[in-house]
Design an enzyme around this catalytic site. Structure first.
Site, PDB file in Angstrom:
ATOM      1  N   LYS A 175       6.213  -7.614   4.433  1.00  0.00           N
ATOM      2  CA  LYS A 175       5.922  -7.305   3.019  1.00  0.00           C
ATOM      3  C   LYS A 175       4.782  -8.179   2.510  1.00  0.00           C
ATOM      4  O   LYS A 175       3.864  -7.688   1.830  1.00  0.00           O
ATOM      5  CB  LYS A 175       7.148  -7.595   2.149  1.00  0.00           C
TER       6      LYS A 175
ATOM      7  N   ASP B 160      12.644  -4.873  -3.376  1.00  0.00           N
ATOM      8  CA  ASP B 160      13.796  -4.525  -2.555  1.00  0.00           C
ATOM      9  C   ASP B 160      13.549  -3.135  -1.995  1.00  0.00           C
ATOM     10  O   ASP B 160      13.226  -2.200  -2.734  1.00  0.00           O
ATOM     11  CB  ASP B 160      15.113  -4.581  -3.320  1.00  0.00           C
ATOM     12  N   SER B 161      13.660  -3.020  -0.695  1.00  0.00           N
ATOM     13  CA  SER B 161      13.252  -1.771  -0.073  1.00  0.00           C
ATOM     14  C   SER B 161      14.104  -1.477   1.150  1.00  0.00           C
ATOM     15  O   SER B 161      14.883  -2.315   1.590  1.00  0.00           O
ATOM     16  CB  SER B 161      11.768  -1.843   0.303  1.00  0.00           C
TER      17      SER B 161
ATOM     18  N   ASN C 299       9.784 -12.047   3.449  1.00  0.00           N
ATOM     19  CA  ASN C 299       9.527 -11.103   4.543  1.00  0.00           C
ATOM     20  C   ASN C 299       8.024 -11.065   4.844  1.00  0.00           C
ATOM     21  O   ASN C 299       7.214 -10.697   3.990  1.00  0.00           O
ATOM     22  CB  ASN C 299      10.054  -9.724   4.119  1.00  0.00           C
ATOM     23  N   LYS C 300       7.668 -11.457   6.074  1.00  0.00           N
ATOM     24  CA  LYS C 300       6.247 -11.567   6.435  1.00  0.00           C
ATOM     25  C   LYS C 300       5.528 -10.222   6.392  1.00  0.00           C
ATOM     26  O   LYS C 300       4.350 -10.154   6.036  1.00  0.00           O
ATOM     27  CB  LYS C 300       6.115 -12.149   7.849  1.00  0.00           C
TER      28      LYS C 300
ATOM     29  N   LYS D  64      -1.526   2.998   5.707  1.00  0.00           N
ATOM     30  CA  LYS D  64      -0.135   2.855   5.265  1.00  0.00           C
ATOM     31  C   LYS D  64      -0.103   2.473   3.786  1.00  0.00           C
ATOM     32  O   LYS D  64       0.692   2.992   3.010  1.00  0.00           O
ATOM     33  CB  LYS D  64       0.599   1.790   6.096  1.00  0.00           C
TER      34      LYS D  64
END
Ligand code: ITT
Length: 198
Positions: free
Chosen positions: A12, A69-70, A9-10, A175
């Site tokens: 992440k 994992d989110s 996942n880019k 963030k």
């Protein structure tokens, strides 16, 4: 000093690069190893899926890796999309379609009932060692329309009460101080003592 994050996942990947980079640790992700196959996420919880990913990739690579994992849990949707966050709107991963689906399902739900949280579970696995997990959360509320262009996934509709902004309106460094991922990483760093480069 290098760490392998078992993600494709880019969004992440960018966050891990920024967070570890600021500590002088170089990040490699599965985007750097296109030959590594996808791991099927068959678990029913974030913990299970983080462990499945970390164990499989650590075995394939013969090295310590960290998997993430989110996802998003919306209270009015009984915790959905949860572990299905990445593919909520269909087989293809599509952040804006997923976000639209959540907004549709929440149509007519009052502001005070739109509470939600991001959850992140990090699993650290290495060949021959016991896998350990660290989890983090970030509380918020789902708006009725997207706002902001930073971040990824559900960030444009996730309003962070204390900041008065959506996750996608916050600069990345902001963030990365308050996110579910940051929360989990703080716990991981505390126990692994990454940061103090041997
Ligand atoms: P990898 O398994 O390769 O890491 P993935 O996208 O399949 O990538 P997950 O199964 O953990 O990863 O799904 C995570 C989804 O949850 C992600 O696609 C987003 O939709 C959402 N998500 C997770 N963290 C988020 C964040 O910080 N901001 C917004 N959305 C997030």
């Amino acid at each position: 000093n290098e760490v392998i994050i078992a993600t494709k996942n880019k969004g992440k990947a960018k966050e891990f690069e920024r967070i570890f980079g600021s500590k002088g640790i170089q990040v490699k992700t599965l985007l750097d190893f296109p030959e590594i196959p996808d791991v099927e996420e068959t678990g029913l919880t974030f913990e299970e899926n983080a462990i499945i990913k970390a164990d499989a990739i650590a075995k394939l690579m013969g090295k310590m890796v960290i998997a993430d994992d989110s996802g998003l849990e919306v209270d009015a949707l009984e915790g959905r999309p949860g572990v299905y966050s990445a593919r909520y709107a269909g087989a293809e991963k599509n952040d804006s379609a997923n976000t639209e689906k959540v907004l549709q399902e929440l149509a007519g739900v009052l502001e005070r009932d739109r509470t939600a949280r991001f959850r992140c579970v990090l699993a650290v696995a290495a060949p021959g060692e016991k896998t350990v997990v660290y989890s983090g959360t970030c509380e918020g509320r789902i708006l009725t329309e997207p706002r902001g262009t930073n971040g990824f996934g559900y960030d444009p509709v996730f309003f962070v009460e204390g900041k008065g902004k959506t996750m996608a309106e916050l600069p990345p460094e902001e963030k990365n101080k308050i996110s579910h991922r940051a929360d989990a990483l703080k716990k991981l760093e505390k126990s692994l003592d990454l940061g103090n480069g041997e």
